[in-house]
Design a protein around this motif. Sequence first.
Motif, short mmCIF file in Angstrom:
data_model
loop_
_atom_site.label_atom_id
_atom_site.label_comp_id
_atom_site.label_asym_id
_atom_site.label_seq_id
_atom_site.Cartn_x
_atom_site.Cartn_y
_atom_site.Cartn_z
N GLY A 37 0.83 -1.26 -0.01
CA GLY A 37 0.14 -0.07 0.13
C GLY A 37 0.93 1.19 -0.04
O GLY A 37 1.80 1.19 0.57
N MET A 38 0.30 2.37 -0.54
CA MET A 38 1.02 3.51 -0.55
C MET A 38 0.09 4.48 -0.40
O MET A 38 -0.86 4.61 -0.78
CB MET A 38 1.85 3.76 -1.87
N LYS A 39 0.36 5.54 0.48
CA LYS A 39 -0.34 7.03 0.92
C LYS A 39 0.71 8.00 0.49
O LYS A 39 1.72 8.27 1.47
CB LYS A 39 -0.98 7.14 2.20
N PRO A 40 1.01 8.42 -0.58
CA PRO A 40 1.95 9.33 -1.01
C PRO A 40 2.18 10.77 -0.06
O PRO A 40 3.17 10.90 0.33
CB PRO A 40 1.87 9.53 -2.27
N LEU A 60 -1.78 0.68 6.24
CA LEU A 60 -1.35 0.35 4.72
C LEU A 60 -0.31 -0.69 4.81
O LEU A 60 0.04 -1.59 4.12
CB LEU A 60 -1.37 1.51 3.81
N GLN A 61 0.97 -0.09 5.51
CA GLN A 61 2.13 -0.56 5.75
C GLN A 61 1.78 -2.03 6.36
O GLN A 61 2.55 -3.05 5.72
CB GLN A 61 3.09 0.09 6.74
N ASN A 74 4.70 6.10 3.08
CA ASN A 74 4.19 7.61 3.12
C ASN A 74 5.30 8.41 3.20
O ASN A 74 6.02 8.94 3.99
CB ASN A 74 3.40 7.54 4.53
N PRO A 75 5.63 8.74 1.86
CA PRO A 75 6.76 9.64 1.74
C PRO A 75 6.77 11.04 2.04
O PRO A 75 7.87 11.94 2.63
CB PRO A 75 7.36 9.47 0.47
N VAL A 76 5.62 11.74 2.29
CA VAL A 76 5.30 12.92 2.69
C VAL A 76 4.45 12.84 3.71
O VAL A 76 3.15 12.73 3.55
CB VAL A 76 4.92 13.76 1.48
#
Length: 231
Positions: A37-40, A60-61, A74-76
Amino acid sequence: MSAPCVFIAGTDTGIGKTHASVTLMYALREHGLRVAGMKPVASGCDETADGRRNADALALQAAGSPMPAYAKVNPVALRAPVSPHLAAEEEGVVIDLEALYAGYQELTSRYESVVVEGVGGWMVPLGDELMAGELARRFELPVILVVGLRLGCLNHALLSARAIQADGARLLGWVGNRIDPHMDMVDANVRTLQRMMPVPCLGELPHGESPLSAARHISAAAEAVIAAAKA
């Protein structure tokens, strides 16, 4: 054939995008896929000993198989629980679409499927000239719209579907999420959406059921994502 990846949009904030995203991840895992999962972009992050953490991104992780590092999910990570463009402005952060795309590509190099969750609704601003829906367009992802089943959902769903398609994104279908267990005439509202939405219903999530258990309710969504990748 492209990878079975998808962007999860929502009719609003607080309508269960994360619950639907995690549930879809489990449904995709049932097809034998390695899923992340990704939540940018996430606003409303807590300061922890390990750095900033967002509850949705953590969910998500945890559903990843195998579990990726948090920074990849979650990069940002923005502190203030407000619209992301305001949270970013408060911190002097400029959200870089190309950097987010590079992070997405890195995940796709390690996982067979990536479920990307948006932030807020389709038209939430990430900056002066960047909207949340642009993530789906830049990542070249088909979209599933999560409709929070509560009063007002008909207008929100129909407007969101129209905006997604007007922006040139491929809308695969919608998923109903019963966030209000006391909603009047909920079944009638669902039938109305089934008639009026321009795309099919890919499942309906019951209230209060865990994502692992609820995966069976959106098996059609997982199948639609896989089929879209083969098209």
